[in-house]
Design a protein around this motif. Structure first.
Motif, PDB file in Angstrom:
ATOM      1  N   PHE A   4     -68.723  22.739  -8.524  1.00 22.39           N
ATOM      2  CA  PHE A   4     -67.552  22.155  -7.852  1.00 22.39           C
ATOM      3  C   PHE A   4     -67.961  21.175  -6.761  1.00 22.39           C
ATOM      4  O   PHE A   4     -67.382  20.104  -6.629  1.00 22.39           O
ATOM      5  CB  PHE A   4     -66.644  23.256  -7.311  1.00 22.39           C
ATOM      6  N   PHE A  11     -68.350  12.639  -8.327  1.00 20.06           N
ATOM      7  CA  PHE A  11     -67.415  12.140  -9.345  1.00 20.06           C
ATOM      8  C   PHE A  11     -65.956  12.098  -8.911  1.00 20.06           C
ATOM      9  O   PHE A  11     -65.098  11.669  -9.666  1.00 20.06           O
ATOM     10  CB  PHE A  11     -67.550  12.977 -10.634  1.00 20.06           C
ATOM     11  N   ILE A  25     -58.703  14.038 -10.966  1.00 21.84           N
ATOM     12  CA  ILE A  25     -59.668  15.139 -10.965  1.00 21.84           C
ATOM     13  C   ILE A  25     -59.182  16.288 -10.079  1.00 21.84           C
ATOM     14  O   ILE A  25     -58.665  16.052  -8.988  1.00 21.84           O
ATOM     15  CB  ILE A  25     -61.033  14.625 -10.469  1.00 21.84           C
ATOM     16  N   ASP A  27     -57.366  19.290 -11.341  1.00 21.50           N
ATOM     17  CA  ASP A  27     -56.480  20.255 -12.002  1.00 21.50           C
ATOM     18  C   ASP A  27     -57.033  20.542 -13.397  1.00 21.50           C
ATOM     19  O   ASP A  27     -58.112  20.090 -13.764  1.00 21.50           O
ATOM     20  CB  ASP A  27     -55.051  19.685 -12.057  1.00 21.50           C
ATOM     21  N   ASP A  28     -56.275  21.295 -14.191  1.00 22.62           N
ATOM     22  CA  ASP A  28     -56.756  21.630 -15.529  1.00 22.62           C
ATOM     23  C   ASP A  28     -56.697  20.433 -16.475  1.00 22.62           C
ATOM     24  O   ASP A  28     -57.370  20.404 -17.502  1.00 22.62           O
ATOM     25  CB  ASP A  28     -55.946  22.797 -16.108  1.00 22.62           C
ATOM     26  N   LEU A  86     -65.463  12.197 -18.291  1.00 26.70           N
ATOM     27  CA  LEU A  86     -66.915  12.328 -18.424  1.00 26.70           C
ATOM     28  C   LEU A  86     -67.301  13.784 -18.649  1.00 26.70           C
ATOM     29  O   LEU A  86     -67.073  14.624 -17.779  1.00 26.70           O
ATOM     30  CB  LEU A  86     -67.584  11.840 -17.127  1.00 26.70           C
ATOM     31  N   GLY A 118     -61.272  12.763 -14.934  1.00 28.55           N
ATOM     32  CA  GLY A 118     -61.593  14.146 -15.258  1.00 28.55           C
ATOM     33  C   GLY A 118     -62.869  14.242 -16.059  1.00 28.55           C
ATOM     34  O   GLY A 118     -63.538  13.234 -16.290  1.00 28.55           O
ATOM     35  N   ASP A 120     -66.076  17.332 -17.558  1.00 26.77           N
ATOM     36  CA  ASP A 120     -66.614  18.679 -17.640  1.00 26.77           C
ATOM     37  C   ASP A 120     -68.085  18.589 -17.251  1.00 26.77           C
ATOM     38  O   ASP A 120     -68.734  17.570 -17.495  1.00 26.77           O
ATOM     39  CB  ASP A 120     -66.445  19.197 -19.073  1.00 26.77           C
TER      40      ASP A 120
HETATM   41  P1  ADP Z   1     -61.710  23.881 -16.061  1.00 22.88           P
HETATM   42  O1  ADP Z   1     -62.628  25.043 -15.837  1.00 22.88           O
HETATM   43  O2  ADP Z   1     -60.264  24.177 -15.790  1.00 22.88           O
HETATM   44  O3  ADP Z   1     -61.943  23.167 -17.351  1.00 22.88           O
HETATM   45  P2  ADP Z   1     -63.527  22.444 -14.447  1.00 22.88           P
HETATM   46  O4  ADP Z   1     -63.966  23.408 -13.451  1.00 22.88           O
HETATM   47  O5  ADP Z   1     -64.397  22.171 -15.626  1.00 22.88           O
HETATM   48  O6  ADP Z   1     -62.081  22.812 -14.923  1.00 22.88           O
HETATM   49  O7  ADP Z   1     -63.268  21.059 -13.740  1.00 22.88           O
HETATM   50  C1  ADP Z   1     -62.555  20.984 -12.533  1.00 22.88           C
HETATM   51  C2  ADP Z   1     -61.983  19.588 -12.394  1.00 22.88           C
HETATM   52  O8  ADP Z   1     -63.059  18.655 -12.268  1.00 22.88           O
HETATM   53  C3  ADP Z   1     -61.170  19.135 -13.581  1.00 22.88           C
HETATM   54  O9  ADP Z   1     -60.105  18.344 -13.118  1.00 22.88           O
HETATM   55  C4  ADP Z   1     -62.129  18.311 -14.388  1.00 22.88           C
HETATM   56  O10 ADP Z   1     -61.460  17.330 -15.134  1.00 22.88           O
HETATM   57  C5  ADP Z   1     -63.010  17.702 -13.303  1.00 22.88           C
HETATM   58  N1  ADP Z   1     -64.401  17.461 -13.737  1.00 22.88           N
HETATM   59  C6  ADP Z   1     -65.334  18.362 -14.141  1.00 22.88           C
HETATM   60  N2  ADP Z   1     -66.503  17.778 -14.402  1.00 22.88           N
HETATM   61  C7  ADP Z   1     -66.319  16.467 -14.165  1.00 22.88           C
HETATM   62  C8  ADP Z   1     -67.168  15.323 -14.272  1.00 22.88           C
HETATM   63  N3  ADP Z   1     -68.435  15.397 -14.661  1.00 22.88           N
HETATM   64  N4  ADP Z   1     -66.625  14.139 -13.961  1.00 22.88           N
HETATM   65  C9  ADP Z   1     -65.333  14.030 -13.581  1.00 22.88           C
HETATM   66  N5  ADP Z   1     -64.508  15.055 -13.446  1.00 22.88           N
HETATM   67  C10 ADP Z   1     -64.990  16.264 -13.747  1.00 22.88           C
END
Ligand code: ADP
Ligand code: MG
Length: 322
Positions: A4, A11, A25, A27-28, A86, A118, A120
């Protein structure tokens, strides 16, 4: 650094803030608003370390190129780029690497007024999947399948420069400033977004040249149920390729990948208006051939001979790059 704080540090706010992003970025899912009477155009690409780039590359260059080659697909569709996601897999959370990588992404996102909305983040061997999203007026996306017999084939820039950059070790006579130009071509291609948006109105089909002209033109010809004939003397060979490796120019311009120019077709009835619009926009292109009913890609040599051109770009699941 946990996942996080990593997202927050590197990002959270990449690219340009946009009015059409209701939720980015954090939320779900992200939530965006399309312009009225527009369609969403979506494309994704995965880049794997030591397949698509060397893990020795500067992190900035990896981010830059990953973003650019994805946006190139939107350009080929005639879309206006808007948003990016990404999915990043990293072996370690190295701050210097993340700093460089996110700066490379940021530069490209800002160039096209895009924003990261957003993604992962996971641990594993270095790879990244970028999803880019853009919009087009309903029905105006340019497909590979729209070409007709007699349509002229154009490209938006010189060919073979990136392929030559990969072969520089074999050409020690290339001067350092020229090496630099070629390396720049390989590492920092330009997605032809302004071109794609102009072509919505005039082109019958388009594709971006990622694998090589022979292979990508063949995709467009097959999708359109046609073949193509190139005027080989009209190909816009990269000038440094002609200067240092004229004997390889033909091969690299036809079969070398990574140039990211657009190849597109213009119906005869649109050609005059297209040329006027391109000139007004200050966009240069080269007419290199014509679509034909006979399947396959051929080339007309300067001597008037017709030679078959077999598609031979890079393929992941074949033994050789045939
Ligand atoms: P979830 O567990 O609900 O899928 P994550 O913890 O993976 O959510 O991601 C938290 C937030 O951060 C989300 O809004 C996701 O889109 C964003 N996020 C995660 N990794 C990245 C990344 N590498 N670049 C941009 N946004 C990201
Ligand atoms: Mg979730």
């Amino acid at each position: 650094m946990n996942e996080f704080s990593l997202i927050k540090s590197y990002f959270q706010s990449l690219g340009c803030p946009r009015q059409d992003v209701d939720l980015g970025i954090g939320d779900d899912g992200a939530c965006v608003t399309l312009l009225p009477d527009h369609q969403l155009v979506v494309s994704c690409d995965t880049l794997v370390a030591d397949v698509h780039f060397s893990s020795h590359w500067a992190a900035y260059d990896i981010g830059y190129k990953a973003a650019m080659v994805n946006i190139s697909d939107l350009a080929a569709m005639g879309a206006t780029p808007c948003w990016m996601l990404l999915a990043l897999t990293l072996p370690t959370a190295d701050p210097a690497w993340l700093e460089g990588f996110s700066a490379g992404l940021d530069t490209v996102l800002k160039q096209y007024q895009m924003v990261l909305i957003g993604g992962d983040t996971t641990r594993g061997p270095l790879s990244m999947t970028l999803t880019v999203q853009g919009q087009v007026p309903v029905g105006q996306a340019i497909k590979r399948s729209g070409a007709h017999v007699g349509d002229k084939i154009y490209v938006t820039g010189s060919l073979g420069g990136a392929a030559f950059a990969l072969q520089l070790a074999q050409y020690p006579m290339v001067t350092p400033p020229h090496q630099k130009i070629l390396q720049h071509q390989l590492h920092y291609p330009t997605a032809r977004v302004a071109w794609g948006m102009l072509l919505r109105e005039y082109a019958s089909a388009a594709i971006d040249i990622s694998d090589g002209l022979s292979s990508d033109l063949n995709h467009m010809a097959v999708a359109s149920g046609l073949g193509a004939c190139l005027q080989l003397s009209q190909l816009p060979y990269h000038p440094l390729l002609l200067q240092y490796a004229p004997e390889r120019a033909h091969d690299m311009a036809l079969h070398g990948g990574d140039d990211y120019e657009l190849c597109f077709t213009i119906p005869a009835c649109n050609e005059h208006a297209f040329l006027v619009a391109a000139e007004q926009a200050g966009l240069l292109s080269y007419c290199i051939g014509m679509m034909e009913s006979l399947p396959g890609v051929r080339g007309l040599t300067a001597r008037g001979d017709v030679v078959d051109i077999l598609p031979c770009g890079y393929h992941h699941f074949t033994e050789s790059s045939a």
